[in-house]
Design an enzyme around this catalytic site. Structure first.
Site, PDB file in Angstrom:
ATOM      1  N   GLU A 130       0.823  -1.213   0.000  1.00 57.26           N
ATOM      2  CA  GLU A 130       0.000   0.000   0.000  1.00 57.26           C
ATOM      3  C   GLU A 130       0.854   1.258   0.000  1.00 57.26           C
ATOM      4  O   GLU A 130       0.506   2.271  -0.621  1.00 57.26           O
ATOM      5  CB  GLU A 130      -0.926   0.002   1.225  1.00 57.26           C
ATOM      6  N   GLY A 135       1.595   7.419  -0.742  1.00 57.42           N
ATOM      7  CA  GLY A 135       1.793   7.597   0.696  1.00 57.42           C
ATOM      8  C   GLY A 135       0.664   7.061   1.558  1.00 57.42           C
ATOM      9  O   GLY A 135       0.363   5.874   1.539  1.00 57.42           O
ATOM     10  N   GLY A 188      12.482  20.542   1.975  1.00 55.12           N
ATOM     11  CA  GLY A 188      12.592  19.096   2.131  1.00 55.12           C
ATOM     12  C   GLY A 188      11.631  18.293   1.288  1.00 55.12           C
ATOM     13  O   GLY A 188      11.538  17.076   1.442  1.00 55.12           O
ATOM     14  N   LYS A 206       4.777   4.260 -10.163  1.00 55.64           N
ATOM     15  CA  LYS A 206       3.479   4.164  -9.505  1.00 55.64           C
ATOM     16  C   LYS A 206       2.368   3.930 -10.522  1.00 55.64           C
ATOM     17  O   LYS A 206       1.414   3.195 -10.249  1.00 55.64           O
ATOM     18  CB  LYS A 206       3.222   5.429  -8.694  1.00 55.64           C
TER      19      LYS A 206
END
Length: 435
Positions: A130, A135, A188, A206
């Site tokens: 998953e 995410g 970041g 993905k």
């Protein structure tokens, strides 16, 4: 009352996500035991460097550099080191030793997923992933399980938070690509080497995973047409905004029917113009979203944080609890849905619209010549806007949005336009969806 079973968990990798997974396993041990029916004992954490700085303070005795020994004595293995090797060998070793595996390794699954699925099937254990796509967003299980009785026709996804942040910055502030990338790096959101993100490779991995699940056919990375966002300019963003569009990097997998009853599935990643009122058009910052179209369910959208330690750890823990419950209750492992075989189509088979930016000579008859050339190629123009280019009296900027046509016809039209003597340059070519 019988004593609760203990399951040994091996964690491979302790980066941003791995450290949060370790924290949850230690802090929420009692909660996890009540939900799985077994104690989940963190047996060890395999890392490359024992004394590397980490965001979460963890017991030092848990760390080891001997990943191979750790996986051989585990009931459950969490692989979060990324890359192809040694991740592939460690996962195969774990599966062959009877451990169920949870991974977030989209690159490995896109490149060699079938080998891993087959190994899990042969061992009768579970392989879950998953966290490999979007995410924290639960998208793998809804496509694999909740929509298993439906027919998915199309999946569109913003599945890379870095590129969405960059494009959103360009849209909201007018920044150039390089400035928006620098901002993403300072916060970041982007790596020092952002190539995998900005050139679309991360999203392509993905896309292959989503397409494989949605259409029950194994798609590899080489089946995905991939184009990144590094050539998207502030002028493109501004022109799209002026026309009521927003530019997003989309992963798209869609079923394409042919007149003879055949057809297949096309998988692609590229910058895309979307109407600003499209559900995906409102996805801001580093968030992700996946938009699914199915014959019976209709349109569905899954939205949330697509990256970060704690959000991605949430997806890992969901898979871990599911795998642990299976070990407690018994039954075969669940890896992938049964496969069928549909043809993999190239991007030439796609029907879409184009946004085309042109630098043209500012003289009478130019628009008519361009419109005639489009008509000769069977491509009709929906929107055409002209403005003076950089204040020059000799050239103008022309922005065109076409009606839907085949990718092949549109590409041929663009090539023909380049040959006109009134065209100084083709400044941009982007695809349009949602219209």
């Amino acid at each position: 009352m019988p004593e609760m079973k203990t399951l040994k968990v091996a964690l491979l990798g302790c980066g941003n996500v791995g450290a949060q997974v370790a924290r949850i396993l230690l802090d929420d041990a009692d909660i996890l035991a009540s939900r799985t029916g077994a104690r989940l004992e963190l047996a060890g954490i395999a890392v490359r460097t024992l004394d590397a700085p980490r965001d979460v303070e963890l017991p030092q005795h848990l760390f080891t550099t001997d990943a191979e020994a750790l996986v051989k004595d585990a009931d459950l293995v969490i692989e979060l080191i990324g890359g192809i090797e040694p991740a592939r060998s460690l996962i195969l070793s774990a599966l062959q030793n009877g451990a169920s595996v949870v991974t977030g390794n989209k690159a490995l699954l896109a490149q060699d997923g079938p080998t891993l699925y087959a190994a899990a099937d042969q061992a009768g254990v579970q392989l879950s992933y998953e966290a490999a796509v979007a995410g924290a967003i639960p998208i793998i299980r809804p496509i694999r399980d909740s929509l298993a009785g439906d027919r998915i026709t199309r999946v569109l996804g913003i599945v890379n938070g870095t590129t969405n942040f960059i494009l959103d910055q360009m849209d909201s502030t007018g920044a150039q690509f390089s400035d928006a990338l620098a901002e993403a790096q300072s916060l970041g959101f982007a790596e020092a080497d952002p190539t995998a993100d900005v050139e679309g490779h991360d999203a392509a991995s993905k896309a292959a995973i989503l397409a494989s699940l949605a259409f029950h056919t194994r798609f590899a990375l080489e089946n995905v047409h991939c184009q990144g966002i590094s050539e998207v300019s502030a002028a493109d963003i501004a022109a799209a905004k002026d026309a009521g569009f927003v530019i997003k990097l989309l992963a798209i997998a869609e079923k394409i029917d042919s007149a003879d009853g055949g057809g297949g599935v096309s998988v692609r990643v590229h910058p895309t113009l979307l109407p600003r009122d499209h559900p995906l058009g409102a996805v801001r910052g580093a968030f992700n979203a996946v938009f699914v179209e199915a014959e019976n369910a209709g349109e569905l959208m899954f939205y949330g944080q697509g990256a970060g330690g704690a959000p991605t750890a949430s997806a890992v823990m969901g898979d871990l609890v599911s795998a642990a419950r299976r070990l407690v209750l018994g039954g075969p492992g669940r890896t992938e849905t049964p496969t069928s075989q549909v043809d993999v189509l190239g991007i030439d088979a796609v029907t879409t619209s184009y946004y085309i930016g042109l630098d043209v000579a500012d003289q009478p008859g130019v628009l008519a010549r361009i419109a005639q050339l489009f008509a000769e190629h069977g491509v009709s123009i929906e929107i055409m806007r002209q403005s003076v280019h950089n204040g020059s009296a000799e050239s103008a900027e022309l922005r065109i949005v076409t009606h839907r046509a085949t990718e092949a016809a549109l590409a041929a039209t663009v090539e023909a336009v380049k040959g006109l003597d009134v065209i100084n340059s083709v400044t941009s070519v982007l695809r349009v969806e949602g219209v």
